[in-house]
Structures are given as C-alpha cells and as structure tokens.
Design a protein around this motif. Structure first.
Motif, PDB file in Angstrom:
ATOM      1  N   TYR A  88     112.285 149.614  12.813  1.00  0.00           N
ATOM      2  CA  TYR A  88     113.176 147.936  12.134  1.00  0.00           C
ATOM      3  C   TYR A  88     114.158 146.705  12.852  1.00  0.00           C
ATOM      4  O   TYR A  88     115.034 147.577  13.861  1.00  0.00           O
ATOM      5  CB  TYR A  88     113.773 148.869  11.253  1.00  0.00           C
ATOM      6  CG  TYR A  88     115.064 149.355  11.302  1.00  0.00           C
ATOM      7  CD1 TYR A  88     116.395 148.273  11.185  1.00  0.00           C
ATOM      8  CD2 TYR A  88     115.253 150.783  11.283  1.00  0.00           C
ATOM      9  CE1 TYR A  88     117.490 148.443  11.123  1.00  0.00           C
ATOM     10  CE2 TYR A  88     116.481 151.566  11.610  1.00  0.00           C
ATOM     11  CZ  TYR A  88     118.157 150.588  11.196  1.00  0.00           C
ATOM     12  OH  TYR A  88     119.373 151.027  11.585  1.00  0.00           O
ATOM     13  N   PRO A 131     113.038 147.236   2.817  1.00  0.00           N
ATOM     14  CA  PRO A 131     112.960 146.547   4.013  1.00  0.00           C
ATOM     15  C   PRO A 131     112.643 144.613   2.575  1.00  0.00           C
ATOM     16  O   PRO A 131     112.074 145.757   2.081  1.00  0.00           O
ATOM     17  CB  PRO A 131     112.098 146.840   5.047  1.00  0.00           C
ATOM     18  CG  PRO A 131     111.080 148.092   4.766  1.00  0.00           C
ATOM     19  CD  PRO A 131     112.408 148.409   3.934  1.00  0.00           C
ATOM     20  N   ILE A 132     112.742 144.240   3.756  1.00  0.00           N
ATOM     21  CA  ILE A 132     112.094 142.728   2.659  1.00  0.00           C
ATOM     22  C   ILE A 132     110.558 142.587   3.586  1.00  0.00           C
ATOM     23  O   ILE A 132     110.086 141.579   2.895  1.00  0.00           O
ATOM     24  CB  ILE A 132     112.953 141.529   3.071  1.00  0.00           C
ATOM     25  CG1 ILE A 132     113.164 141.182   4.864  1.00  0.00           C
ATOM     26  CG2 ILE A 132     114.802 141.380   2.253  1.00  0.00           C
ATOM     27  CD1 ILE A 132     113.767 139.486   4.689  1.00  0.00           C
ATOM     28  N   ALA A 133     110.527 143.144   4.365  1.00  0.00           N
ATOM     29  CA  ALA A 133     109.040 143.120   4.820  1.00  0.00           C
ATOM     30  C   ALA A 133     108.576 144.564   5.955  1.00  0.00           C
ATOM     31  O   ALA A 133     109.384 145.203   6.283  1.00  0.00           O
ATOM     32  CB  ALA A 133     108.841 142.028   5.584  1.00  0.00           C
ATOM     33  N   ASN A 134     106.822 144.372   6.174  1.00  0.00           N
ATOM     34  CA  ASN A 134     106.685 145.177   6.784  1.00  0.00           C
ATOM     35  C   ASN A 134     105.554 145.307   7.566  1.00  0.00           C
ATOM     36  O   ASN A 134     104.685 144.256   7.279  1.00  0.00           O
ATOM     37  CB  ASN A 134     106.628 146.718   5.668  1.00  0.00           C
ATOM     38  CG  ASN A 134     106.297 147.788   6.708  1.00  0.00           C
ATOM     39  OD1 ASN A 134     104.767 147.572   7.678  1.00  0.00           O
ATOM     40  ND2 ASN A 134     106.945 149.323   6.943  1.00  0.00           N
ATOM     41  N   ILE A 137     106.282 143.274  14.022  1.00  0.00           N
ATOM     42  CA  ILE A 137     107.702 142.850  14.987  1.00  0.00           C
ATOM     43  C   ILE A 137     107.479 141.967  16.519  1.00  0.00           C
ATOM     44  O   ILE A 137     107.797 142.879  17.253  1.00  0.00           O
ATOM     45  CB  ILE A 137     108.650 143.146  14.669  1.00  0.00           C
ATOM     46  CG1 ILE A 137     108.924 143.729  13.028  1.00  0.00           C
ATOM     47  CG2 ILE A 137     109.793 142.247  15.347  1.00  0.00           C
ATOM     48  CD1 ILE A 137     110.113 144.665  13.090  1.00  0.00           C
ATOM     49  N   TYR A 176     106.584 136.864   7.534  1.00  0.00           N
ATOM     50  CA  TYR A 176     107.681 136.119   7.837  1.00  0.00           C
ATOM     51  C   TYR A 176     107.853 135.656   9.165  1.00  0.00           C
ATOM     52  O   TYR A 176     107.281 136.322  10.424  1.00  0.00           O
ATOM     53  CB  TYR A 176     108.282 137.119   7.890  1.00  0.00           C
ATOM     54  CG  TYR A 176     110.113 136.868   8.277  1.00  0.00           C
ATOM     55  CD1 TYR A 176     111.163 137.292   6.425  1.00  0.00           C
ATOM     56  CD2 TYR A 176     111.126 137.194   9.380  1.00  0.00           C
ATOM     57  CE1 TYR A 176     112.095 136.376   6.991  1.00  0.00           C
ATOM     58  CE2 TYR A 176     112.699 136.660   8.949  1.00  0.00           C
ATOM     59  CZ  TYR A 176     112.901 136.259   7.767  1.00  0.00           C
ATOM     60  OH  TYR A 176     114.039 136.626   8.003  1.00  0.00           O
ATOM     61  N   GLU A 186     119.985 141.851   5.943  1.00  0.00           N
ATOM     62  CA  GLU A 186     118.019 142.232   6.013  1.00  0.00           C
ATOM     63  C   GLU A 186     117.550 143.213   6.195  1.00  0.00           C
ATOM     64  O   GLU A 186     117.531 143.207   7.496  1.00  0.00           O
ATOM     65  CB  GLU A 186     117.531 140.737   5.451  1.00  0.00           C
ATOM     66  CG  GLU A 186     117.756 140.523   3.709  1.00  0.00           C
ATOM     67  CD  GLU A 186     117.128 138.730   4.054  1.00  0.00           C
ATOM     68  OE1 GLU A 186     116.468 137.954   4.864  1.00  0.00           O
ATOM     69  OE2 GLU A 186     117.026 138.152   2.845  1.00  0.00           O
ATOM     70  N   TYR A 187     116.631 143.390   6.687  1.00  0.00           N
ATOM     71  CA  TYR A 187     116.192 144.596   7.133  1.00  0.00           C
ATOM     72  C   TYR A 187     114.694 144.319   6.931  1.00  0.00           C
ATOM     73  O   TYR A 187     113.325 143.851   6.681  1.00  0.00           O
ATOM     74  CB  TYR A 187     116.131 146.050   6.970  1.00  0.00           C
ATOM     75  CG  TYR A 187     117.242 146.551   7.212  1.00  0.00           C
ATOM     76  CD1 TYR A 187     118.040 147.168   7.935  1.00  0.00           C
ATOM     77  CD2 TYR A 187     118.252 146.281   6.044  1.00  0.00           C
ATOM     78  CE1 TYR A 187     118.944 146.801   8.508  1.00  0.00           C
ATOM     79  CE2 TYR A 187     119.537 147.187   6.150  1.00  0.00           C
ATOM     80  CZ  TYR A 187     120.336 147.378   7.060  1.00  0.00           C
ATOM     81  OH  TYR A 187     121.633 147.541   7.631  1.00  0.00           O
ATOM     82  N   ILE A 188     113.824 144.264   8.682  1.00  0.00           N
ATOM     83  CA  ILE A 188     112.242 144.641   8.372  1.00  0.00           C
ATOM     84  C   ILE A 188     112.097 145.787   9.045  1.00  0.00           C
ATOM     85  O   ILE A 188     112.295 145.781  10.378  1.00  0.00           O
ATOM     86  CB  ILE A 188     111.766 143.321   9.025  1.00  0.00           C
ATOM     87  CG1 ILE A 188     112.063 141.955   8.876  1.00  0.00           C
ATOM     88  CG2 ILE A 188     109.835 143.249   9.030  1.00  0.00           C
ATOM     89  CD1 ILE A 188     111.983 140.511   9.018  1.00  0.00           C
ATOM     90  N   SER A 189     110.432 146.560   8.574  1.00  0.00           N
ATOM     91  CA  SER A 189     110.511 147.576   9.960  1.00  0.00           C
ATOM     92  C   SER A 189     109.107 147.489  10.006  1.00  0.00           C
ATOM     93  O   SER A 189     108.225 146.530   9.580  1.00  0.00           O
ATOM     94  CB  SER A 189     110.944 148.538   8.706  1.00  0.00           C
ATOM     95  OG  SER A 189     110.401 148.880   7.288  1.00  0.00           O
ATOM     96  N   VAL A 231     106.677 138.253  12.166  1.00  0.00           N
ATOM     97  CA  VAL A 231     106.320 138.993  11.516  1.00  0.00           C
ATOM     98  C   VAL A 231     104.833 138.754  11.056  1.00  0.00           C
ATOM     99  O   VAL A 231     104.707 137.859  10.062  1.00  0.00           O
ATOM    100  CB  VAL A 231     107.034 139.661  10.827  1.00  0.00           C
ATOM    101  CG1 VAL A 231     106.740 141.446  10.524  1.00  0.00           C
ATOM    102  CG2 VAL A 231     108.524 139.965  11.111  1.00  0.00           C
TER     103      VAL A 231
END
Ligand code: ZN
Length: 339
Positions: A18, A38-41, A44, A334, A2-5, A324
């Motif tokens: 990310y 991404p699952i969220a932005n 971070i 997140y 999973e990615y978060i950017s 996040v």
C-alpha cells in the motif's frame, strides 16, 4: 493520511502493498494491510510516457480528408501531404490541434511525451505555446531543421530551444548532412533520435554512426541489426497502430528475444489518438503472450530508462507522480496530479 492498496509497479515488477498519501503525495509504503480502509485498490504505477508523437499534425484529423496509407506520399519530407498541409495551415489551427492532443494525453495519465517536432523553430514555439497552461504534462521536444540540410546556426538555435533533434530517416537525407547534425547534437550534449527501418531495411552501420539515443520503429531490421542495437544499448520505440495503418509489420519478437529496452508511441496524431492506453490495448492484442507487467513497463519505466531519467516509485526522495489503475479494466481510478 489516505491509503491506496494493491500492487505497486516497481522497477523489479509488481509488489503487493500500500501507499500512504498526504495531499496526493506518497509519504509512506507498506507491505502489509494499511492502518485504515484504503480509498482505492488497484495497480499503483508511475505516470505514463508516450515515447513517440507528432502532435503538430492533429489538425489534419479534423479536416476529414481521406489520407493515403503510403508513407512516402503522406509523411516523407519535403513533399508528403502532411508537410504541404503544415505549410498551408495557420499557426492558430496547428496550435489548437496540439492543445487538443495534449488534453487527450493529460486525461489519459500521460505526464510526458517525446514529440518529433516539425517546422524548425516555429514548430518548437507552437508546441511551447500549446502546452503553456499545463502543469500536469510536459513535452520532450525533438526538433528538426526546416530543410534537409545542416546549417550550424539553425541547429544551434534549435538545440538551444529544445531537448534535441528528431529526424525522419537516413533514406530521406543526404547522409553527410545528417551526420553533421548528429555530431553537433552530441557536442551540445542533447538527444538525437531518428526513425529507422520503418518501411525498408536501412543500413544499421550508418544509423549507429549517428550515435542515436533511441530509434523509432525498426520494423524491417534484421536480427543481426537488432543485436547491434542491443550491443550499443539503444532503446526502440515501436508504434503498432501506425504500422497497421501503413500496412507494415511490427517487429517486436526479435526485439523482445534480445531484451531491447522497448517503448510505445502513438506516432502521427492525424492517424491515431495520442492516448497511450489505446496503443497498449492494440499491442496487447497482437503480442498476445505479454504479461501486464511487461506491457506497463513499456509506457512507464522503459521510456525513463531510455533517457536515464531518475525514477523509482519506492524511493521517497525522488518525485513520484503516479496513477492507480483498475486491475481488470486498466482504467484510471485515481490520478493525484490530474485532479
Ligand atoms: Zn514518427
């Protein structure tokens, strides 16, 4: 994966990029766009640290009594109302109050809090019991003796059961007693912290002779006092909402000018919620010019630096608890360790 950017808060400020996650753990970084959507932005950032609490007095908040905004009457040991109530209240009630404040902190992204623990060894045990079930949050316990006196055996026991000592202020104490405690704490390689110049200016030489790891407040410290603090590389935790309650000034302009390592704390839980975001929002309002980076550092990197805790969000070898935030509202969107 999973990615978060978004923007990653590093020790050197925000960097666009990310993170790639496996079971909530960061296993990859990148500066470009992630391979998948991404699952969220958002922002971070490392998990948060509340650098100054007294969660043992949370139960007083629930008593719904009007508390005086005079520091001596309310919190100074041994006669302040708080200390009287702590003696009169059952352990169960105190521990339940602590549990409540730990829940508030854990839900608001805090992974560690530096607690000034009253009531000697039983105060330490109460906090340990209150936090027992939590894997997502830990406490740094700075304990204190039951009376304003140095007894080697008592301090030895406190240090064996906590990370160090956190005292009220040199004004409340016979200085020679406090000096003996500070020296013994350093011999045992533990942390020594103390409230300083909160409502009146206190002698900076006497404070520094205690070799504190960090100081709380310094509201009435002069610029020359702060220069000495900076020269000795000592961090300061400020508590703006607590100052507001006691009608004291928050002395951050000179601290910032001198580039002192500044941290934020919420102080007495009976007065203010231990949610560090609420403290941050208030500080943002009174400090006006602060960049969001600078503000977030006060609750992420600076408290870790103050105690030389190794943490770098971009170093995959180190533990990387992170959260996040929505980059507009600063709400948590997140939080792997809090899910
Ligand atoms: Zn305090």
């Amino acid at each position: 994966m999973e990615y978060i950017s978004g923007e990653i808060l590093t020790e050197n400020g925000f960097k666009k990029g990310y993170i790639g996650l496996d079971k909530g753990k960061i296993i990859e970084f990148g500066r470009e766009k992630p391979k998948e959507k991404p699952i969220a932005n958002g922002f971070i950032i490392p998990t948060l640290i509340n650098s100054h609490t007294h969660i043992g007095d949370y139960f007083i908040k629930e008593l719904n009594i009007k508390l005086p905004n005079n520091i001596e009457k309310l919190v100074a040991p041994p006669k302040g109302i708080k200390h009287k109530l702590l003696k009169e209240t059952s352990e169960k009630e105190i521990i339940n109050g602590m549990k409540e404040s730990i829940n508030i902190m854990s839900k608001s992204g805090i992974s560690k809090f530096y607690d000034f623990r009253e009531n000697g060894i039983s105060g330490i045990q109460q906090l340990k019991e209150a936090i027992y079930d939590h894997e997502d949050i830990s406490s740094l316990i700075l304990s204190r003796p039951n009376h304003l006196r140095y007894h080697k055996e008592e301090i030895k026991t406190l240090l064996e059961n906590s990370q160090g000592i956190g005292l009220s202020s040199i004004t409340d104490w016979d200085y020679s007693e406090i000096l003996k405690i500070a020296k013994y704490t350093k011999i045992k390689n533990k942390i020594f912290a103390i409230h300083a110049s909160e409502r009146i200016r206190e002698n900076i030489d006497l404070i520094l002779d205690l070799k504190p790891d960090f100081l709380i407040h310094m509201n009435y410290a002069t610029e020359s006092d702060l220069i000495r603090v900076k020269e000795n590389n000592i961090s300061i935790a400020i508590c703006p909402r607590s100052n507001k309650f006691f009608k004291l000034k928050t002395n951050f302009t000179n601290m910032e000018k001198l580039d002192i390592n500044l941290m934020l704390g919420t102080d007495n839980a009976m007065l203010n919620s231990p949610n560090i975001f609420t403290e941050l929002a208030y500080f943002k309002k009174i400090s006006k010019t602060h960049s969001i980076e600078k503000l977030l550092n006060m609750i992420t990197y600076n408290p870790r630096k103050a105690l030389n805790l190794d943490y770098n969000i971009l170093d995959l070898k180190l533990p990387k608890e992170f959260i996040v935030l929505d980059n507009k509202t600063l709400k948590i969107i997140y939080a792997p360790i809090h899910s």
